[in-house]
Enzyme design. Sequence first.
Site, mmCIF file in Angstrom:
data_model
loop_
_atom_site.group_PDB
_atom_site.id
_atom_site.type_symbol
_atom_site.label_atom_id
_atom_site.label_comp_id
_atom_site.label_asym_id
_atom_site.label_seq_id
_atom_site.Cartn_x
_atom_site.Cartn_y
_atom_site.Cartn_z
ATOM 1 N N LEU A 350 0.809 -1.212 0.000
ATOM 2 C CA LEU A 350 0.000 0.000 0.000
ATOM 3 C C LEU A 350 0.841 1.260 0.000
ATOM 4 C CD1 LEU A 350 -3.120 -0.171 -0.022
ATOM 5 C CD2 LEU A 350 -2.042 -2.226 0.875
ATOM 6 N N ASP A 351 2.157 1.143 -0.041
ATOM 7 C CA ASP A 351 3.031 2.269 -0.311
ATOM 8 C C ASP A 351 3.193 2.416 -1.818
ATOM 9 O OD1 ASP A 351 3.930 4.042 1.561
ATOM 10 O OD2 ASP A 351 5.842 3.094 1.906
#
Length: 605
Positions: A350-351
């Site tokens: 999710l980065d």
Amino acid sequence: MSADDARRRPADGATPWPPSTPEAPAAADTRVPDADPVRAAIARSQAYLLDRQHPDGYWRGELEADASVTAGLIPVLYAVHGEVDPVRRDKAVAFVRAKQQPDGGWPAYHGGPDSLDVSIQAYFGLKLAGVPADDPAMRRARDFVVGEGGVQRANLVTRMWLAVFGQVDYATLPTVPPELMLLPENGPFSIYDFASWSRETLVALMLVSALKPRFEVPQGRGVEGHQEADGSWGGIMLPWVYALFALKALGYANDHPVMARAIAGLEDFIVEDEHTLRLEPAVSPVWDTAWAVLALRESGLPADHPALQRAARWLLDREIRSRGDWRVKNPQLEAGGWAFEFANAFYPDLDDTPVVARALTSVRLPPEQEPRRRAAVRRALDWTLGMQSKDGGFAAFDRDNDLQALAHVPFSDFVPPLDPTCADVTAHALELLATLGERGAAYRRALDYLARTQESDGAWYGRWGVNYLYGTGLALAALAATGEDPLPTAARRAGAWLMDHQNDDGGWGETCASYEAPGPTTRGRGPSTPSQTGWALLGLMGARGADDPAVRRGVAYLLTTQRQNGDWPEEAYTGTGFPGTFYLRYELYRSTFPLLALARASATG
């Protein structure tokens, strides 16, 4: 030979880099009037980045960690091959020696205090390489280690490392039983309740602790007797090497396909130049490429520039459509995301995913390729929304990975076992939602999360970058991207915090000490760095605009520190692996974030 000329081995099937006859890179126009120093600096920075692009379309900066990573390569090669090529061994020794500090130890980050664990592992690597114990540098190292309490004061991963090579008795180490793997996914807890990086490392360590492999080291090359008495799997190095040890202990020969791929894959992590050899703990091409695209696009390259199109196609080819470990808690969610590395099908994150999706949104491909780009962005948005945790925030790899009963398992003194939500990852997700006009319930929950997690002085903690400057800069930039008018009170407080922490030279800086000894003298405090100044400027411009005097001073810092080739100097570790124990220097941070900040200053100033 410079670091930029260092030999890098790309992933299988990629074009070798640097090629023997490199293509002439598309360069930005550097003929900018001196009367506009910001635009001139932008043009130099664009040219530098474009020159660094691989012909296949990606960017990959070196990822530097502490000296124990390179020192650890020597024992690994001994364990796998029984020997180390003497030329490469001596280059690794030269690199490790150069990182030793005057009082004998080695730090966990540039300019930091000596670290007991890093020093033990560096000493062992040098000793195994044949550096004699009576060498003055080795005597200083031994004195430091003994003075700090010796091996018995080291963390569990360090002691397990020494046990593998017969330097520590396995009986002195706690274990996690391999039978944990048999617990059902829907039980009270299972292996999938550990953070992704902890899960992949823990599985290998469980096997090692059960099998107790021991690789003999040559006579006289172990650690000193009194010191002992004192005491790609996932695309990252730690589980990789322990998995190698476990497979060797299970009887797998080097020519077994699994072992052969693992051994060959180690080469992709080695950076070698004329004088030194160093080992990267991971590789970051997806992350580096996404930020390079965003910086170049915002600084004025056209959306259909050939360099950006090559990058977009490369990123599209890296999209992960298979269902990885995240599906355990999200069984109905469709795949669609990106990982950090060249290949890591089980762990999109999710980065990377929101940043890649924003980068792709900024690029225009030929008409026949546009449907593929739009579909990938849509899948990334859906996957990101499906990974939101119940508190409204986003973690790096999993949803609701917060089972506190696991917080104190063995090995947690180095490898954090949980992946809680954090402000910086949530900021990336929120900025993607704002960019794509997604203003539903998930968007509001993310806003509420940032409001709740802001600290009393106005800053946000940074999990994956150092530290409050990273968390605050990203959160504030994301709030500004929402276009909320007026901005929430949180934004004004964060802007005031950034102004209060600006250095006299106009820049911003913070050392890794803010994780280890947080307080007024460390939070947001440290010598100015280009990357951290970039983060602060992105946040401050979001709160106060480009005409603010503090912004102008920050821009002036970047202008006066830029090198003639368009790059900036930066030795500080401004990336975070594990807070308090493991830090990183991303080579391209010093280029992409200043360029992004200058681009916004030029566009809105």
